[in-house]
Design a protein around this motif. Structure first.
Motif, PDB file in Angstrom:
ATOM      1  N   SER A 290       0.829  -1.212   0.000  1.00 65.11           N
ATOM      2  CA  SER A 290       0.000   0.000   0.000  1.00 65.11           C
ATOM      3  C   SER A 290       0.863   1.263   0.000  1.00 65.11           C
ATOM      4  O   SER A 290       0.435   2.324  -0.463  1.00 65.11           O
ATOM      5  CB  SER A 290      -0.941   0.012   1.209  1.00 65.11           C
ATOM      6  N   GLY A 308       0.331 -11.439  -6.608  1.00 60.39           N
ATOM      7  CA  GLY A 308      -0.025 -11.722  -7.997  1.00 60.39           C
ATOM      8  C   GLY A 308       1.209 -11.586  -8.891  1.00 60.39           C
ATOM      9  O   GLY A 308       2.264 -12.150  -8.609  1.00 60.39           O
ATOM     10  N   SER A 309       1.079 -10.792  -9.936  1.00 60.70           N
ATOM     11  CA  SER A 309       2.219 -10.547 -10.836  1.00 60.70           C
ATOM     12  C   SER A 309       2.932  -9.247 -10.482  1.00 60.70           C
ATOM     13  O   SER A 309       3.861  -8.831 -11.174  1.00 60.70           O
ATOM     14  CB  SER A 309       1.728 -10.479 -12.284  1.00 60.70           C
ATOM     15  N   ILE A 310       2.513  -8.603  -9.385  1.00 58.76           N
ATOM     16  CA  ILE A 310       3.073  -7.315  -8.987  1.00 58.76           C
ATOM     17  C   ILE A 310       4.070  -7.542  -7.855  1.00 58.76           C
ATOM     18  O   ILE A 310       3.813  -7.248  -6.685  1.00 58.76           O
ATOM     19  CB  ILE A 310       1.964  -6.324  -8.542  1.00 58.76           C
ATOM     20  N   LEU A 342       3.021   0.231  -9.674  1.00 57.90           N
ATOM     21  CA  LEU A 342       1.760  -0.507  -9.766  1.00 57.90           C
ATOM     22  C   LEU A 342       1.233  -1.003  -8.421  1.00 57.90           C
ATOM     23  O   LEU A 342       0.035  -1.260  -8.273  1.00 57.90           O
ATOM     24  CB  LEU A 342       1.949  -1.716 -10.687  1.00 57.90           C
ATOM     25  N   ALA A 343       2.124  -1.155  -7.440  1.00 60.09           N
ATOM     26  CA  ALA A 343       1.795  -1.919  -6.231  1.00 60.09           C
ATOM     27  C   ALA A 343       0.645  -1.331  -5.422  1.00 60.09           C
ATOM     28  O   ALA A 343      -0.276  -2.050  -5.024  1.00 60.09           O
ATOM     29  CB  ALA A 343       3.044  -2.049  -5.355  1.00 60.09           C
ATOM     30  N   GLN A 345      -1.971   0.883  -5.953  1.00 58.29           N
ATOM     31  CA  GLN A 345      -3.346   0.845  -6.442  1.00 58.29           C
ATOM     32  C   GLN A 345      -3.841  -0.584  -6.589  1.00 58.29           C
ATOM     33  O   GLN A 345      -5.005  -0.883  -6.306  1.00 58.29           O
ATOM     34  CB  GLN A 345      -3.458   1.583  -7.784  1.00 58.29           C
ATOM     35  N   TYR A 346      -2.949  -1.476  -6.991  1.00 62.59           N
ATOM     36  CA  TYR A 346      -3.300  -2.897  -7.127  1.00 62.59           C
ATOM     37  C   TYR A 346      -3.796  -3.465  -5.801  1.00 62.59           C
ATOM     38  O   TYR A 346      -4.856  -4.100  -5.731  1.00 62.59           O
ATOM     39  CB  TYR A 346      -2.077  -3.671  -7.619  1.00 62.59           C
ATOM     40  N   ILE A 347      -3.047  -3.212  -4.723  1.00 68.71           N
ATOM     41  CA  ILE A 347      -3.401  -3.824  -3.441  1.00 68.71           C
ATOM     42  C   ILE A 347      -4.599  -3.150  -2.814  1.00 68.71           C
ATOM     43  O   ILE A 347      -5.425  -3.800  -2.153  1.00 68.71           O
ATOM     44  CB  ILE A 347      -2.172  -3.815  -2.495  1.00 68.71           C
ATOM     45  N   ASN A 349      -7.137  -1.870  -4.367  1.00 70.34           N
ATOM     46  CA  ASN A 349      -8.336  -2.369  -5.060  1.00 70.34           C
ATOM     47  C   ASN A 349      -8.686  -3.790  -4.633  1.00 70.34           C
ATOM     48  O   ASN A 349      -9.854  -4.164  -4.556  1.00 70.34           O
ATOM     49  CB  ASN A 349      -8.126  -2.332  -6.576  1.00 70.34           C
ATOM     50  N   LYS A 350      -7.666  -4.587  -4.356  1.00 71.77           N
ATOM     51  CA  LYS A 350      -7.860  -6.017  -4.094  1.00 71.77           C
ATOM     52  C   LYS A 350      -8.270  -6.305  -2.652  1.00 71.77           C
ATOM     53  O   LYS A 350      -9.052  -7.238  -2.396  1.00 71.77           O
ATOM     54  CB  LYS A 350      -6.560  -6.762  -4.425  1.00 71.77           C
TER      55      LYS A 350
END
Length: 390
Positions: A290, A308-310, A342-343, A345-347, A349-350
């Motif tokens: 985050s 994931g892939s991040i 990327l990390a 926003q990816y986390i 959202n998830k």
């Protein structure tokens, strides 16, 4: 409807992921219309409240015997009895050990939910008797509760295969943090932006810190390795770690950290490492991502499901592979920066605490026989108020 949260050390507290989980869902459940009582142990909470109220939650302190093996179970017992006298409708137990008491409220016709945060009997700090008792706790979560919640998909699969039981998957969550400059850590440890690799979690054997120190000792680098966290009934293990690191001036032990110092460590790391053998769903990993950190983790499912892939992984317990991956990230800053972009926003959202709380509410409604209602999309703002999302 009144909910009793039992099994956590207390709130507010960063003693572990369970404490963070309980605090975050409890304050949101209050905004969803529930009465929530969180049962706490004095001495583990960051602060106490004279009126026993914290963000709308009723905080109750119940007695316990303070020792490695009796601490949790005696507190769970006294909390369960007090919650019965408090006329709670749902008893929500957290972790395997506390869940052994789940049969008591059932005897009185109460509804029971158990959340499994990990298979605690696998953890290295417990002896034979304690491990057997925790295995009974695992059985209790499957057999004594009206609904079992697991924080990872791998645990859902485990319960399906072992108990032929369909459990609910409700993970941990994370909030968007503010990035901060390295002021405290500069003064205390002479650490600036990107000066260090960060490990941040409890210093217990299953976190695999010994692999990390072993691998780091083989590497030639000017960067530091910061090991942040306190022991959890594992002082002997912490001593062994310090012995492993004593010849390396680039390894820094900070002890337990919180608040601004914690935020500074997350905000300014070059990358974060979590070399665990066992996890439930590591909140420290969610938090690291985050803050926009590139993360290197052991390849257990509980870790790789998060990144994931991040991010990057290495073979669990394989020091040679860990050394190789550490060198790769130290020598290729572009790989680190690519993940950083990327990390966060990816986390976010998830793993969203607001949605996690709504999903928990639906579990309560299901076991109470209440029909699910369409819930407005909302979030809990930094001002402590509920905000509708259009």
């Amino acid at each position: 409807m009144k909910i009793a949260m039992i099994g956590q050390k207390g709130i507010p507290s960063r003693a572990g992921g369970i404490e963070i989980h309980v605090e975050e869902i409890s304050k949101r459940l209050v905004y969803l219309g529930y009465e929530v009582e969180v049962y706490c142990r004095r001495g583990y909470c960051d602060k106490e409240f004279s009126d026993n109220k914290y963000q709308g939650i009723t905080v109750k302190y119940t007695p316990y015997i303070k020792s490695k093996h009796l601490d949790s179970i005696t507190h769970t017992f006294t909390s369960t009895i007090r919650a019965l006298f408090s006329n709670c409708d749902i008893f929500h137990y957290h972790a395997l050990g506390p869940s052994t008491m789940a049969f008591i409220p059932r005897l009185f016709g109460k509804k029971v939910v158990c959340t499994v945060h990990g298979l605690d009997w696998q953890r290295g700090k417990w002896g034979k008797f304690a491990s057997k008792y925790l295995k009974f706790g695992e059985y209790a979560t499957a057999k004594f509760s009206h609904k079992t919640i697991n924080v990872s998909k791998n645990l859902v699969k485990y319960y399906r295969e072992k108990y032929n039981l369909e459990t609910s998957y409700i993970p941990n969550g994370v909030e968007r943090p503010d990035l901060v400059k390295p002021l405290i850590i500069k003064e205390k440890y002479n650490l600036g932006k990107d000066d260090y690799i960060l490990f941040l979690a409890r210093l217990v054997p299953e976190k695999g810190i010994h692999y990390l120190i072993d691998a780091f000792n083989r590497i030639k680098t000017e960067k530091k390795l910061v090991i942040a966290g306190g022991a959890s009934h594992s002082e002997g293990y912490e001593s062994e770690l310090r012995k492993m690191a004593k010849e390396n001036k680039n390894i820094i032990f900070t002890g337990f950290v919180k608040e601004l110092e914690l935020a500074e460590l997350y905000s300014n790391a070059y990358f974060y490492v979590l070399p665990s053998d066992i996890e439930g769903l590591p909140i420290s990993l969610l938090e690291a991502m985050s803050y926009g950190n590139c993360c290197l983790v052991s390849d257990i499912a509980e870790n790789t499901d998060v990144i994931g892939s991040i991010g990057y992984s290495f073979k669990k317990a394989n020091v040679d592979d860990l050394e190789k991956k550490l060198n790769m990230l130290l020598e290729n800053k572009s790989k680190v920066l690519k993940v950083r972009d990327l990390a966060a926003q990816y986390i976010l959202n998830k793993y969203n605490w607001d949605q996690i709380s709504i999903n928990t509410k639906h579990i309560y409604m299901e076991i109470m026989g209440t029909k699910k209602k369409i819930t407005d999309k909302w979030r809990l703002g930094n001002d402590g108020k509920r905000h509708t999302i259009n």
